[in-house]
Structure formats: C-alpha cells, structure tokens
Design an enzyme around this catalytic site. Structure first.
Site, PDB file in Angstrom:
ATOM      1  N   ILE A  86       0.823  -1.204   0.000  1.00 44.38           N
ATOM      2  CA  ILE A  86       0.000   0.000   0.000  1.00 44.38           C
ATOM      3  C   ILE A  86       0.852   1.247   0.000  1.00 44.38           C
ATOM      4  O   ILE A  86       1.983   1.246   0.471  1.00 44.38           O
ATOM      5  CB  ILE A  86      -0.995   0.069   1.193  1.00 44.38           C
ATOM      6  CG1 ILE A  86      -0.414  -0.573   2.439  1.00 44.38           C
ATOM      7  CG2 ILE A  86      -2.319  -0.526   0.819  1.00 44.38           C
ATOM      8  CD1 ILE A  86      -1.345  -0.496   3.620  1.00 44.38           C
ATOM      9  N   GLU A 124      -7.247   0.546  10.765  1.00 45.22           N
ATOM     10  CA  GLU A 124      -6.545  -0.570  11.424  1.00 45.22           C
ATOM     11  C   GLU A 124      -5.164  -0.098  11.869  1.00 45.22           C
ATOM     12  O   GLU A 124      -4.714   0.970  11.481  1.00 45.22           O
ATOM     13  CB  GLU A 124      -6.342  -1.724  10.431  1.00 45.22           C
ATOM     14  CG  GLU A 124      -7.619  -2.308   9.898  1.00 45.22           C
ATOM     15  CD  GLU A 124      -7.357  -3.279   8.747  1.00 45.22           C
ATOM     16  OE1 GLU A 124      -6.190  -3.588   8.459  1.00 45.22           O
ATOM     17  OE2 GLU A 124      -8.348  -3.709   8.145  1.00 45.22           O
ATOM     18  N   LYS A 168      -1.077  -0.446  11.700  1.00 48.99           N
ATOM     19  CA  LYS A 168      -0.092  -0.948  10.750  1.00 48.99           C
ATOM     20  C   LYS A 168       0.944  -1.724  11.547  1.00 48.99           C
ATOM     21  O   LYS A 168       1.804  -1.158  12.217  1.00 48.99           O
ATOM     22  CB  LYS A 168       0.568   0.182   9.966  1.00 48.99           C
ATOM     23  CG  LYS A 168       1.483  -0.358   8.888  1.00 48.99           C
ATOM     24  CD  LYS A 168       1.856   0.692   7.884  1.00 48.99           C
ATOM     25  CE  LYS A 168       2.527   0.079   6.661  1.00 48.99           C
ATOM     26  NZ  LYS A 168       3.744  -0.666   6.955  1.00 48.99           N
ATOM     27  N   LYS A 191       1.687   7.045   8.580  1.00 48.81           N
ATOM     28  CA  LYS A 191       2.770   6.756   9.529  1.00 48.81           C
ATOM     29  C   LYS A 191       2.718   7.601  10.801  1.00 48.81           C
ATOM     30  O   LYS A 191       2.105   8.666  10.828  1.00 48.81           O
ATOM     31  CB  LYS A 191       4.094   7.050   8.830  1.00 48.81           C
ATOM     32  CG  LYS A 191       4.402   6.098   7.707  1.00 48.81           C
ATOM     33  CD  LYS A 191       5.255   4.994   8.223  1.00 48.81           C
ATOM     34  CE  LYS A 191       6.160   4.452   7.129  1.00 48.81           C
ATOM     35  NZ  LYS A 191       7.072   3.468   7.645  1.00 48.81           N
ATOM     36  N   CYS A 216      36.553   9.871  39.041  1.00 53.06           N
ATOM     37  CA  CYS A 216      35.343  10.559  38.601  1.00 53.06           C
ATOM     38  C   CYS A 216      35.716  11.669  37.608  1.00 53.06           C
ATOM     39  O   CYS A 216      36.600  12.473  37.917  1.00 53.06           O
ATOM     40  CB  CYS A 216      34.616  11.153  39.809  1.00 53.06           C
ATOM     41  SG  CYS A 216      33.303  12.289  39.346  1.00 53.06           S
ATOM     42  N   CYS A 254      34.971  15.237  39.597  1.00 56.97           N
ATOM     43  CA  CYS A 254      35.655  15.706  40.811  1.00 56.97           C
ATOM     44  C   CYS A 254      36.955  14.972  41.106  1.00 56.97           C
ATOM     45  O   CYS A 254      37.683  15.341  42.025  1.00 56.97           O
ATOM     46  CB  CYS A 254      34.724  15.611  42.018  1.00 56.97           C
ATOM     47  SG  CYS A 254      34.496  13.930  42.614  1.00 56.97           S
ATOM     48  N   CYS A 289      31.360  16.296  45.170  1.00 56.97           N
ATOM     49  CA  CYS A 289      31.475  16.247  43.710  1.00 56.97           C
ATOM     50  C   CYS A 289      30.509  17.254  43.078  1.00 56.97           C
ATOM     51  O   CYS A 289      29.312  17.171  43.296  1.00 56.97           O
ATOM     52  CB  CYS A 289      31.165  14.838  43.219  1.00 56.97           C
ATOM     53  SG  CYS A 289      31.171  14.675  41.430  1.00 56.97           S
TER      54      CYS A 289
HETATM   55  S1  IVH Z   1      -3.215  -4.028   3.789  1.00 59.16           S
HETATM   56  C1  IVH Z   1      -3.674  -4.443  -0.675  1.00 59.16           C
HETATM   57  N1  IVH Z   1      -3.256  -3.675   6.379  1.00 59.16           N
HETATM   58  O1  IVH Z   1       2.201  -3.133   5.422  1.00 59.16           O
HETATM   59  C2  IVH Z   1      -3.457  -4.088   0.738  1.00 59.16           C
HETATM   60  N2  IVH Z   1      -1.160  -4.026   5.361  1.00 59.16           N
HETATM   61  O2  IVH Z   1       2.565  -2.265   2.096  1.00 59.16           O
HETATM   62  C3  IVH Z   1      -2.473  -4.957   1.370  1.00 59.16           C
HETATM   63  N3  IVH Z   1       0.729  -4.096   6.950  1.00 59.16           N
HETATM   64  O3  IVH Z   1       3.919  -5.406   4.063  1.00 59.16           O
HETATM   65  C4  IVH Z   1      -1.959  -4.539   2.711  1.00 59.16           C
HETATM   66  N4  IVH Z   1      -0.475  -3.756   8.753  1.00 59.16           N
HETATM   67  O4  IVH Z   1       2.202  -6.569   5.520  1.00 59.16           O
HETATM   68  C5  IVH Z   1      -2.483  -3.895   5.313  1.00 59.16           C
HETATM   69  N5  IVH Z   1      -3.474  -3.388   8.691  1.00 59.16           N
HETATM   70  C6  IVH Z   1      -2.710  -3.610   7.612  1.00 59.16           C
HETATM   71  C7  IVH Z   1      -1.312  -3.765   7.718  1.00 59.16           C
HETATM   72  C8  IVH Z   1      -0.564  -3.965   6.552  1.00 59.16           C
HETATM   73  C9  IVH Z   1       0.746  -3.966   8.275  1.00 59.16           C
HETATM   74  C10 IVH Z   1       1.923  -4.306   6.108  1.00 59.16           C
HETATM   75  C11 IVH Z   1       1.765  -5.338   5.044  1.00 59.16           C
HETATM   76  C12 IVH Z   1       2.635  -4.877   3.928  1.00 59.16           C
HETATM   77  C13 IVH Z   1       2.714  -3.400   4.144  1.00 59.16           C
HETATM   78  C14 IVH Z   1       1.841  -2.708   3.143  1.00 59.16           C
END
Ligand code: IVH
Length: 684
Positions: free
Chosen positions: A84, A120, A122, A320, A419, A422, A443
C-alpha cells in the site's frame, strides 16, 4: 484399531487444547496452568503415537517436531500480494489528503455523503498468506515479490501462537487469509533474556525477530521464537461473498483467526484523523510495535471501483507515525555522573530525527550493557526513542562496523579510575551494575543534582530553583551544598543571568518558606542513596526525631518497615561522611525546622495527659530514648512516683520506686509490655 472411546478422547483433547491455545495466545487469558496444559498435550501425543491414523493434519500436536529444511519452495500467489501507498506526512494532513483523493476518484462532490472507512493498525512484522482448504490450514507463504513468495508452512505452524489449523464453524472451500506475523515486546524481551542467560545471540528488535524466525530453516529453532499473527485481509476466496471490509474482519474472527480489536469503522476524513491521534497516544502502551495506521475504504464495491495504480490500491493508505527507531553513528562514548554518583555511559551520536525529536545523546545504561551490545566509537547503531522515554542505543549493526573501530568499552580504564567531574575514586560494589563516584556532596556533578533534589516538589519544594539557576550557582561557586542556599542575598541573585530583582526576591522568599518543612521531607531532601520519599516517611514516623534517625545503627534501621540491609547501609554510609553531617548541622543552624506531620500529630494524642515514671535498667533502649519516645507520644515523664503517676515502667533491678508504685496500686509495665505499648501507640 482405535476404539470409539479413544477416537472420542482424541477429539475431545484436540478441542480442549485448541480452546486453551485460543485463550492463551489470542485472548491472553489462560484458563489453566501451563502444567495442566502440558498434561493434556502429552496425552494427545501419546494417543496419536499409538494410533497414527488419528494424527490429523489439523491436530495441535502437528506444531511440534519437524525437519530442517534445505530451502524454501517457491509459491505462486493465486492473487498477487500488493503493498500500500504510504503517507509520509505524519500530520493530520496525511489523512485529509487520502480522503480527498478517494472522493475525487469516486466523483463525490462537497454535498455528497462521507465515505465510510475501516481504520486498522499498521503492524510491524512480516506479511504472510495463509491458505485454508476445506477449513484446514494447508499452506503459509511469505509475500516475496508479491507474485511469488516462499513456502514457510512448517515454520508458521511451529512458531505462530494462536493460529487455528482448522477454521471454526461454516467455512468456504478455499480462503486465503492475509496478515502480519509479529512479535510482542514482552515476548521479545523474555526471549532475549533467556538467550542472554545461555550466552546465545539476541534479536535486535521484535520486527527482525518475526521476519528472521519465519525464514529460519530449522523449524524447531523457529518454534522457540514466540510469534503471533493478526489478519487484515484476504487473498483467493471461493464460495463465500463479502460486501464490506469490516464484514471480512468480523468473519475472520468468527473462524478463530486473530484480528486486532484496535480497529474502527469511521466516517470521513475527521474519523481518520481521530483514529490516527488516538492510536498515536496509545502507541507505547500497546503490547507490540506499530509504525502507523492503515485506512481502507469499507465498501468492497467502492474498492473495486477505485482499483489500483502501479500495484497499489487506491482504496487504502498507510499513515505513519514518527519513527521510533533510526540508525546513526556513535561519535564518542561519554560518562555522566548522576545525583547519587552513578556513572552512566552515554553515546554521543551523529544527530538523528527519531521519535519526533532530534537526538544526539542516547543512554547505554551501564558498563555491562555497553559491553554486551559491544557498542564502540565509530559503530552504526540502532537508536530508539519511544514516547517520553530517554533515548537508548538498542544495538549495533555489525555489518556496518568500520575497520577503524574503537576498543571494547571499559569504564574504569576510560576514566583512569577517577570521577570525570571531581577526581574522586570510582567504585563498583559487588552485585551492582553501576560504577559510582565516591565524592558525595563534594562532587560538583552531584552537587547540582543534590541541590535540585533538595529543592524538588517532594523535598523542600523550593519553587523557582531550577536547572539553569542551580547550574549558575554551582559553577560560580556561590553554592556548594543546600545549606549555602540560606546565605544567598538579593544582590547576588539579581546579578545572575535571566534573573531580575523580582525573580530574585521571589526565590529568596521560596527558600525562606522551605525552612519550615516536615521531618519526612527533610530526610528525603538529603538525597541519601536508596531513600525515596516513602522510605523517608517511614523513617520519620519510626524515629520521630532527626537525632534518633541519625544515631540509629543498621540493626535499628532495619526495624523500620520495608527497610533491608541495603537501605540501612546507604543511610549509615551517608552519615559516616563528616561533610554530610556538617551540611545537616548547617541546615539546622540556618533555621530549617519541621512541624509535626500527620502521623506524628496523631501519636501525640495517643498518650497525652499520662504521666510515666521510668525505673531500673531497660535492655533494648536507653532511658533517654525511652523518655523521648514517651514525650513524642504526648506523655509526661516524671522522676518520682506519686498518686498522679499513671504508669511505672520497671526495668531490671528496679528498686524503691517499684515498691512505691505497688503500694499505691499504680499500673506497672515490664520492658516487654512497655515496648508493646509504644508499638501500639505508634500504629495509632
Ligand atoms: S493491507 C492491498 N493492512 O504493510 C493491501 N497491510 O505495504 C495490502 N501491513 O507489508 C496490505 N499492517 O504486511 C495492510 N493493517 C494492515 C497492515 C498492513 C501492516 C503491512 C503489510 C505490507 C505493508 C503494506
């Protein structure tokens, strides 16, 4: 031939073990002790050994054992495993930009309804595809290049806790579950601790732990690595229809596959922003590492409409957080002196942006840690800064070690035994991880810290006496010990940097106000090693006066609740130094005094109005101390027995006073009863 009973028993055991696995690994709430679990497991193993036909591929026992592999077989993915797009703008803007792109692609105008998203975490691990046929886990594969991955079925079955080998309930003929294999932080720590104890190599971080273990060729080694899995999507599916992503996650959970509960269905851009903020705040309290969040369009129809650009879906984005881990180079290793003289090695780094700020110093904790990680000047290291935690060097990237690298760290050698501030000798006591300067209040490094501690909120609470000021006061030799604070005058203070007459006046007032304190705060303020504010309170309560406390030997100190030999020794060592006793005297001379604190005031009431007479010799306590203790409890101590006497305390060889008491019918306490009385009053 296995009898019906045996078949049923094996089924029952499998079911039970699966339930316990689920409770243990997925819910983190085991129902039975490990030993009980092992019993069930061994019983099932033994049944299957006697009746190999009963050892079905989905049996939990199939996780154990396994052969070393020559390499991994390639697996062509039925549906490519895509990645992604990552939104690197870590501000809210990242979420807003994604929502506007989606709306634009879908041709939505300002007045059209909001897009529904699923948010969700990451996860920071390794992407895996799990293929279930007729509900049975038949294959696990890595992502590889997205088209072709590697067959890691054995390792996944061995090492990943909480994965069902058989899906529960109704299931499709084929379903591929996609998600992340990861390692929890506590599992990572525990694993490394065990490795360390056995002198074996440790893992650099949980992510490498997960990725490295899955690609480990010996499945029994992989099995020792505690891995887990969270699902976030699907690959090939036959005979099952979904309409939303949320429904996918719910169904995966019904089949018994771990899905993180940290997920949310939200409306529009503001919903995304809210999730991003909430998770960023919770990031450090999650049991595993994440590097951001993922937003996905909920409707699968809309996902199809949005499609892909250059192998990335337009319907999903990773948003991120600031990275908590970065690589940088060690320029030098410094040694800092702390308040109690603790010497801490600190890596001086090539400045690096990590955890939201620029970091140029990172702690190496102590000598043993530095040597264990083998951090040397010139090394490239992994630096971690999570939340408000002090930045630390996690490990060295040995592949990047230059030929001209520094020597193995040796604290004593580096300092020549003295030290750095001191010049006093440094010591490392047996069983201690830290080297210490023996200079104490002498010290300057400890002086500054001692002053800051003395003025801190739980000590004398001198407002305005902060870092910068203490720095100047000590550096200009205006103040060496806390007692010197009481000699400061307005002109001197007003002349300091960033101070005017007004601030100087305020500070003088705060210093003066600090003169009236409590005994507990005063004891705490001295900054005796191992004496925190709770211990200081116990000391004040137990001894009642500073003199009693200072005079107490190690044995008496240990009569205080929760005080052991280490604390007692620290207190004795502190008062053994004449300059420390001098400071205490100077403080008293400059008018520092204490009002009775709550606990003591109550005690005053305990014996108020009662008159005592002491006679004979007490074994456990001098007559003076007994008198003082009684007075602290509000009693009057008189020299002769009369009708007004309430109690006579009779030690050994008591003479005429005891006779007189008996004559007058006055209560007589022997030493044991007397001690009991003191104890009871003290706890009142
Ligand atoms: S979705 C088509 N959901 O991040 C969509 N990926 O480039 C496929 N990752 O290495 C990925 N948490 O393993 C998705 N909640 C999440 C994720 C997730 C971690 C990782 C995935 C991949 C990278 C995405």
């Amino acid at each position: 031939m296995a009898t019906q009973d045996v078949i049923r028993r094996a089924e029952k055991l499998r079911e039970e073990i699966r339930l316990h696995d689920y409770c243990y690994y997925v819910l983190d709430a085991p129902l039975i002790p490990d030993a009980e679990y092992d019993k069930l497991f061994r019983e099932l193993q033994s049944i299957e050994a006697q009746h190999p036909k009963l050892a079905t591929p989905d049996s939990p026992t199939q996780r154990v054992g396994g052969k070393v592999l020559d390499g991994f077989q390639p697996v062509r993915h039925a549906v490519p495993m895509l990645s992604i797009r990552t939104e690197t703008d870590i501000s809210d803007q990242g979420a807003l930009a994604f929502d506007s792109r989606v709306r634009k692609e879908l041709g939505l105008g300002e007045n059209d309804p909001q897009v529904v998203y699923v948010c969700e975490l990451k996860f920071d691990g390794l992407a895996i595809n799990l293929r279930y046929e007729e509900g049975i886990l038949v294959q696990a594969a890595t992502r590889g290049d997205g088209e072709t991955g590697e067959d890691v079925t054995q390792n996944v079955k061995h090492a990943v806790r909480g994965l069902p080998f058989l899906l529960e309930g109704d299931r499709p003929s084929v379903v591929e579950v996609r998600g992340e294999v990861y390692m929890r932080r506590d599992d990572f720590e525990r694993y490394n601790e065990k490795q360390r104890q056995h002198g074996l190599p440790t893992l650099v971080n949980p992510r490498n732990g997960a990725a490295g273990s899955i690609r480990q060729l010996d499945p029994t080694l992989a099995a020792r690595r505690p891995l887990r899995f969270f699902a976030y999507g699907l690959g090939e599916v036959q005979d099952w229809v979904f309409t939303t992503h949320n429904e996918v996650l719910e169904q995966l959970s019904v089949w018994g596959i771990p899905v993180s509960s940290e997920r949310e269905e939200v409306d529009g851009a503001q919903g995304l922003v809210g999730f991003h903020r909430r998770i960023e705040q919770q990031r450090d309290s999650l049991p595993f590492d994440i590097d951001g969040v993922v937003y996905k369009v909920n409707s699968l129809a809309l996902q199809a409409q949005l499609g892909f650009v250059s192998r990335e879906p337009r319907w999903a984005v990773a948003h991120k957080f600031p990275a908590e881990v970065q690589l940088t180079v060690v320029r030098d290793i410094d040694i800092q002196v702390g308040r109690t003289g603790k010497l801490t090695p600190v890596a001086k780094l090539e400045p690096v942006f990590v955890g939201g700020t620029t970091v140029s110093n990172a702690t190496l904790h102590n000598e043993d840690e530095t040597r264990r990680k083998d951090v040397r000047i010139g090394d490239t290291v992994i630096v971690r800064r999570a939340g408000d935690v002090i930045p630390e060097v996690v490990g060295v990237v040995l592949d990047k070690r230059p030929a001209q690298v520094g020597a193995l760290f040796d604290l004593f050698k580096q300092l020549g035994g003295h030290c750095p501030v001191c010049g006093s000798a440094i010591v490392r006591e047996e069983g201690e991880a830290d080297w210490r300067c023996t200079g104490g209040l002498f010290c300057p490094a400890q002086r500054k810290e001692a002053l800051l501690h003395f003025a801190s909120r739980r000590a004398l609470d001198i407002e305005g006496l902060g870092d910068k000021l203490v720095e100047q006061l000590v550096d200009q030799q205006l103040v060496a010990t806390p007692a010197d604070l009481y000699r400061l005058d307005l002109a001197t203070l007003a002349n300091l940097e960033r101070m005017g007459e007004k601030s100087a006046n305020n500070l003088l007032q705060a210093i003066a106000a600090g003169r009236q304190t409590t005994l507990a705060r005063f004891i705490y303020a001295l900054g005796i090693r191992n004496v925190g504010d709770a211990t200081a309170k116990e000391m004040a309560r137990h001894f009642g006066s500073l003199d009693n406390f200072m005079a107490a030997d190690a044995e008496r100190l240990q009569q205080v609740p929760d005080v052991g030999p280490v604390v007692a020794q620290s207190i004795r060592a502190f008062f053994a130094e004449s300059h420390n006793r001098d400071v205490v005297e100077q403080l008293r001379a400059s008018g520092v005094h204490w009002v009775e604190q709550e606990g003591v005031t109550l005690r005053v009431l305990a014996l108020s109005g009662k008159t005592f007479v002491l006679t004979g010799t007490l074994v456990g306590m001098s007559r003076d101390v007994a008198k003082e203790q009684l007075e602290n409890l509000g009693a009057k101590v008189s020299g002769s027995v009369s009708k007004k006497t309430d109690y006579v305390v009779a030690g050994s060889e008591a003479g005429s006073k005891l006779d007189k008491a008996q004559e007058l019918g006055i209560a007589v306490l022997d030493e044991q009863q007397f001690m009991q009385l003191l104890k009871e009053c003290e706890t009142k």
